[in-house]
Design a protein around this motif. Sequence first.
Motif, PDB file in Angstrom:
ATOM      1  N   GLU A 109       0.823  -1.202   0.000  1.00 17.79           N
ATOM      2  CA  GLU A 109       0.000   0.000   0.000  1.00 17.79           C
ATOM      3  C   GLU A 109       0.857   1.251   0.000  1.00 17.79           C
ATOM      4  N   PHE A 110       0.314   2.265  -0.628  1.00 16.58           N
ATOM      5  CA  PHE A 110       0.978   3.557  -0.750  1.00 16.58           C
ATOM      6  C   PHE A 110       1.045   4.247   0.613  1.00 16.58           C
ATOM      7  N   VAL A 111       2.183   4.864   0.880  1.00 15.21           N
ATOM      8  CA  VAL A 111       2.377   5.632   2.103  1.00 15.21           C
ATOM      9  C   VAL A 111       2.527   7.116   1.785  1.00 15.21           C
ATOM     10  N   ALA A 112       3.502   7.432   0.958  1.00 15.58           N
ATOM     11  CA  ALA A 112       3.773   8.827   0.597  1.00 15.58           C
ATOM     12  C   ALA A 112       4.605   8.849  -0.668  1.00 15.58           C
ATOM     13  N   GLY A 113       4.509   9.949  -1.419  1.00 17.72           N
ATOM     14  CA  GLY A 113       5.265  10.020  -2.657  1.00 17.72           C
ATOM     15  C   GLY A 113       5.632  11.438  -3.030  1.00 17.72           C
ATOM     16  N   LEU A 114       6.693  11.547  -3.806  1.00 23.99           N
ATOM     17  CA  LEU A 114       7.225  12.832  -4.249  1.00 23.99           C
ATOM     18  C   LEU A 114       7.234  12.816  -5.770  1.00 23.99           C
ATOM     19  N   ASN A 115       6.687  13.856  -6.400  1.00 25.87           N
ATOM     20  CA  ASN A 115       6.651  13.844  -7.866  1.00 25.87           C
ATOM     21  C   ASN A 115       8.028  14.143  -8.442  1.00 25.87           C
ATOM     22  N   ARG A 116       8.129  14.098  -9.751  1.00 23.52           N
ATOM     23  CA  ARG A 116       9.453  14.207 -10.368  1.00 23.52           C
ATOM     24  C   ARG A 116      10.113  15.554 -10.132  1.00 23.52           C
ATOM     25  N   SER A 117       9.311  16.599 -10.045  1.00 29.56           N
ATOM     26  CA  SER A 117       9.911  17.912  -9.809  1.00 29.56           C
ATOM     27  C   SER A 117      10.361  18.077  -8.373  1.00 29.56           C
ATOM     28  N   GLY A 118       9.837  17.240  -7.506  1.00 25.30           N
ATOM     29  CA  GLY A 118      10.162  17.355  -6.091  1.00 25.30           C
ATOM     30  C   GLY A 118       9.355  18.406  -5.372  1.00 25.30           C
ATOM     31  N   ARG A 119       8.385  18.982  -6.074  1.00 18.30           N
ATOM     32  CA  ARG A 119       7.632  20.087  -5.475  1.00 18.30           C
ATOM     33  C   ARG A 119       6.323  19.641  -4.844  1.00 18.30           C
ATOM     34  N   THR A 120       5.871  18.445  -5.183  1.00 18.95           N
ATOM     35  CA  THR A 120       4.579  17.986  -4.687  1.00 18.95           C
ATOM     36  C   THR A 120       4.740  16.679  -3.934  1.00 18.95           C
ATOM     37  N   VAL A 121       4.207  16.654  -2.732  1.00 18.10           N
ATOM     38  CA  VAL A 121       4.235  15.449  -1.911  1.00 18.10           C
ATOM     39  C   VAL A 121       2.795  15.004  -1.673  1.00 18.10           C
ATOM     40  N   ASP A 122       2.574  13.723  -1.790  1.00 19.84           N
ATOM     41  CA  ASP A 122       1.254  13.133  -1.581  1.00 19.84           C
ATOM     42  C   ASP A 122       1.357  12.161  -0.420  1.00 19.84           C
ATOM     43  N   TYR A 123       0.353  12.177   0.458  1.00 18.23           N
ATOM     44  CA  TYR A 123       0.336  11.279   1.606  1.00 18.23           C
ATOM     45  C   TYR A 123      -0.947  10.460   1.615  1.00 18.23           C
ATOM     46  N   ALA A 124      -0.825   9.199   2.005  1.00 18.49           N
ATOM     47  CA  ALA A 124      -2.014   8.415   2.283  1.00 18.49           C
ATOM     48  C   ALA A 124      -2.717   9.015   3.491  1.00 18.49           C
ATOM     49  N   ASP A 125      -3.995   8.769   3.591  1.00 14.27           N
ATOM     50  CA  ASP A 125      -4.756   9.351   4.697  1.00 14.27           C
ATOM     51  C   ASP A 125      -4.173   8.964   6.053  1.00 14.27           C
ATOM     52  N   PHE A 126      -3.746   7.727   6.196  1.00 14.65           N
ATOM     53  CA  PHE A 126      -3.239   7.290   7.497  1.00 14.65           C
ATOM     54  C   PHE A 126      -1.897   7.933   7.827  1.00 14.65           C
ATOM     55  N   ALA A 127      -1.208   8.443   6.798  1.00 12.46           N
ATOM     56  CA  ALA A 127       0.117   9.020   6.998  1.00 12.46           C
ATOM     57  C   ALA A 127       0.075  10.533   7.219  1.00 12.46           C
ATOM     58  N   ARG A 128      -0.948  11.156   6.684  1.00 14.20           N
ATOM     59  CA  ARG A 128      -1.004  12.622   6.754  1.00 14.20           C
ATOM     60  C   ARG A 128      -1.050  13.089   8.202  1.00 14.20           C
TER      61      ARG A 128
END
Length: 124
Positions: free
Chosen positions: A46-65
């Motif tokens: 399962e997904f936890v967190a991720g950083l896009n290629r530019s490094g400017r956007t971070v996404d978090y799973a609900d349980f991680a935020r």
Amino acid sequence: QVVLVESGGKWVQTGGSLTLSCTASERTESSYAIGWFRQAPGKEREFVAGLNRSGRTVDYADFARGRFFLWRESSKNTVYLQMDNLRPEDTADYYCGATTWYAGSRDHSRYEIWGQGTPVTVSS
């Protein structure tokens, strides 16, 4: 091909903190989005967190935020995942992956490269 190596996993007490590292064999900025995933025994990755290629956007799973924090240290080709207020349900093997999808993805099947994983155990 880029090689990813995770480190930092260990046993930690409930409520404690841990920082995981994902170090790449070469610079990944602009080329790869990086994602942290976890997999508990008998469960899907399962997904936890991720950083896009530019490094400017971070996404978090609900349980991680609000508990987890991801950042990149470019000089070390490393992406870190700081995890606070850990719970027993956070126990899993944690993996980082690299994908050429610009925005990254919460779908682990879109990641082309994976590290070997690092185990995290949370208990009291």
